[in-house]
Design a protein around this motif. Sequence first.
Motif, mmCIF file in Angstrom:
data_model
loop_
_atom_site.group_PDB
_atom_site.id
_atom_site.type_symbol
_atom_site.label_atom_id
_atom_site.label_comp_id
_atom_site.label_asym_id
_atom_site.label_seq_id
_atom_site.Cartn_x
_atom_site.Cartn_y
_atom_site.Cartn_z
ATOM 1 N N GLN A 19 -5.655 4.342 12.070
ATOM 2 C CA GLN A 19 -6.027 4.809 10.776
ATOM 3 C C GLN A 19 -5.366 4.241 9.539
ATOM 4 O O GLN A 19 -4.163 3.831 9.510
ATOM 5 N N THR A 20 -5.964 3.997 8.404
ATOM 6 C CA THR A 20 -5.547 3.539 7.011
ATOM 7 C C THR A 20 -5.536 4.896 6.094
ATOM 8 O O THR A 20 -6.491 5.378 6.035
ATOM 9 N N MET A 21 -4.547 4.942 5.345
ATOM 10 C CA MET A 21 -4.416 6.236 4.572
ATOM 11 C C MET A 21 -4.433 5.322 3.215
ATOM 12 O O MET A 21 -3.652 4.469 3.109
ATOM 13 N N LYS A 22 -5.675 5.264 2.622
ATOM 14 C CA LYS A 22 -5.679 4.947 1.043
ATOM 15 C C LYS A 22 -5.670 5.703 0.167
ATOM 16 O O LYS A 22 -6.330 6.700 -0.144
ATOM 17 N N ARG A 23 -4.635 5.552 -0.670
ATOM 18 C CA ARG A 23 -4.333 6.445 -1.919
ATOM 19 C C ARG A 23 -4.641 5.619 -3.239
ATOM 20 O O ARG A 23 -4.326 4.703 -3.629
ATOM 21 N N ASP A 80 -0.640 -2.657 -1.291
ATOM 22 C CA ASP A 80 -1.593 -2.664 -2.286
ATOM 23 C C ASP A 80 -2.965 -3.325 -1.999
ATOM 24 O O ASP A 80 -2.942 -4.276 -1.667
ATOM 25 N N SER A 81 -3.829 -2.734 -2.541
ATOM 26 C CA SER A 81 -5.283 -3.311 -2.297
ATOM 27 C C SER A 81 -6.335 -2.891 -3.424
ATOM 28 O O SER A 81 -5.898 -1.940 -4.189
ATOM 29 N N SER A 82 -7.173 -3.576 -3.610
ATOM 30 C CA SER A 82 -8.177 -3.255 -4.884
ATOM 31 C C SER A 82 -9.680 -3.392 -4.280
ATOM 32 O O SER A 82 -9.971 -4.312 -3.315
ATOM 33 N N VAL A 83 -10.602 -2.574 -4.503
ATOM 34 C CA VAL A 83 -11.831 -2.569 -4.079
ATOM 35 C C VAL A 83 -12.753 -2.138 -5.513
ATOM 36 O O VAL A 83 -12.573 -1.315 -6.024
ATOM 37 N N ARG A 84 -13.489 -3.330 -5.832
ATOM 38 C CA ARG A 84 -14.290 -3.358 -7.023
ATOM 39 C C ARG A 84 -13.752 -2.635 -8.379
ATOM 40 O O ARG A 84 -13.975 -1.883 -8.855
ATOM 41 N N GLY A 85 -12.381 -3.204 -8.478
ATOM 42 C CA GLY A 85 -11.409 -2.549 -9.563
ATOM 43 C C GLY A 85 -10.800 -1.536 -9.514
ATOM 44 O O GLY A 85 -10.016 -1.063 -10.274
ATOM 45 N N ARG A 86 -10.848 -0.773 -8.279
ATOM 46 C CA ARG A 86 -10.089 0.404 -8.069
ATOM 47 C C ARG A 86 -8.831 0.029 -7.085
ATOM 48 O O ARG A 86 -8.833 -0.662 -6.337
ATOM 49 N N GLN A 87 -7.652 0.304 -7.806
ATOM 50 C CA GLN A 87 -6.377 0.073 -7.065
ATOM 51 C C GLN A 87 -5.992 1.105 -5.890
ATOM 52 O O GLN A 87 -6.338 2.348 -6.322
ATOM 53 N N PHE A 88 -5.604 0.764 -4.770
ATOM 54 C CA PHE A 88 -5.206 1.520 -3.921
ATOM 55 C C PHE A 88 -3.604 1.336 -3.460
ATOM 56 O O PHE A 88 -3.483 0.077 -3.260
ATOM 57 N N GLN A 89 -3.221 2.207 -2.598
ATOM 58 C CA GLN A 89 -1.826 1.947 -1.887
ATOM 59 C C GLN A 89 -2.215 2.398 -0.685
ATOM 60 O O GLN A 89 -2.503 3.454 -0.378
ATOM 61 N N ASP A 90 -2.079 1.314 0.625
ATOM 62 C CA ASP A 90 -2.750 1.753 1.796
ATOM 63 C C ASP A 90 -1.415 1.640 2.666
ATOM 64 O O ASP A 90 -0.453 0.970 2.624
ATOM 65 N N SER A 91 -1.515 2.396 3.880
ATOM 66 C CA SER A 91 -0.649 2.454 5.041
ATOM 67 C C SER A 91 -1.564 2.850 6.152
ATOM 68 O O SER A 91 -2.336 3.207 6.220
ATOM 69 N N VAL A 92 -0.936 1.875 7.153
ATOM 70 C CA VAL A 92 -1.751 1.694 8.363
ATOM 71 C C VAL A 92 -0.718 2.352 9.659
ATOM 72 O O VAL A 92 0.267 1.982 9.653
ATOM 73 N N THR A 93 -1.365 3.171 10.512
ATOM 74 C CA THR A 93 -0.730 3.595 11.599
ATOM 75 C C THR A 93 -1.710 3.788 13.001
ATOM 76 O O THR A 93 -2.760 3.659 12.637
ATOM 77 N N TYR A 94 -1.232 3.787 14.137
ATOM 78 C CA TYR A 94 -1.955 4.121 15.204
ATOM 79 C C TYR A 94 -2.452 5.706 15.202
ATOM 80 O O TYR A 94 -1.696 6.395 14.823
ATOM 81 N N LEU A 95 -3.558 5.982 15.732
ATOM 82 C CA LEU A 95 -4.122 7.183 15.726
ATOM 83 C C LEU A 95 -2.988 7.901 16.932
ATOM 84 O O LEU A 95 -2.525 7.253 17.767
ATOM 85 N N GLU A 96 -2.765 9.184 16.813
ATOM 86 C CA GLU A 96 -1.938 10.016 17.641
ATOM 87 C C GLU A 96 -2.220 9.750 19.168
ATOM 88 O O GLU A 96 -1.650 9.663 19.793
ATOM 89 N N ASP A 97 -3.663 9.744 19.483
ATOM 90 C CA ASP A 97 -3.966 9.733 20.853
ATOM 91 C C ASP A 97 -4.249 8.246 21.144
ATOM 92 O O ASP A 97 -4.749 7.909 22.329
ATOM 93 N N LYS A 98 -3.853 7.207 20.361
ATOM 94 C CA LYS A 98 -3.721 5.629 20.610
ATOM 95 C C LYS A 98 -5.164 5.436 20.969
ATOM 96 O O LYS A 98 -5.036 4.158 21.599
#
Length: 128
Positions: free
Chosen positions: A75-79, A53-71
């Motif tokens: 990448q961070t996916m922020k929902r 869970d993360s927050s940017v200026r009051g907006r709440q996100f759920q983040d997941s991080v993976t390596y890019l396919e080509d290494k």
Amino acid sequence: LLAAQGVPWALRSAANRARPTHKITHRGNILTIKIEGIIETETTYEIGGPPTDSSVRGRQFQDSVTYLEDKTGIQTMKRAINDGYSVRVCRRLAPDRSRLTMTSTLTFDDKSMETVECTQIFHRIDSQ
């Protein structure tokens, strides 16, 4: 990208003039990203691990991080929780490690809305 997220004009204007510093620490599969500037955040992720869970200026996100396919980076996916969009942030370090290219792609849940993309280039300011 900021306008598409509903950020007010005054803050977008200030952000466009800002020169933020991104401090990235990567040890094993633990990644910490600290942003200093108009927006100050620090988040630690486990690459390939559970969402964070993360927050940017009051907006709440759920983040997941993976390596890019080509290494070539990560990448961070922020929902955005309760805001109807997701942001995919790809960070690629140049082979000589002198700069980082960050591409952010905002996609709305409402498929009638257009996808927005932003690319930023960060230059290394120290040799550590």
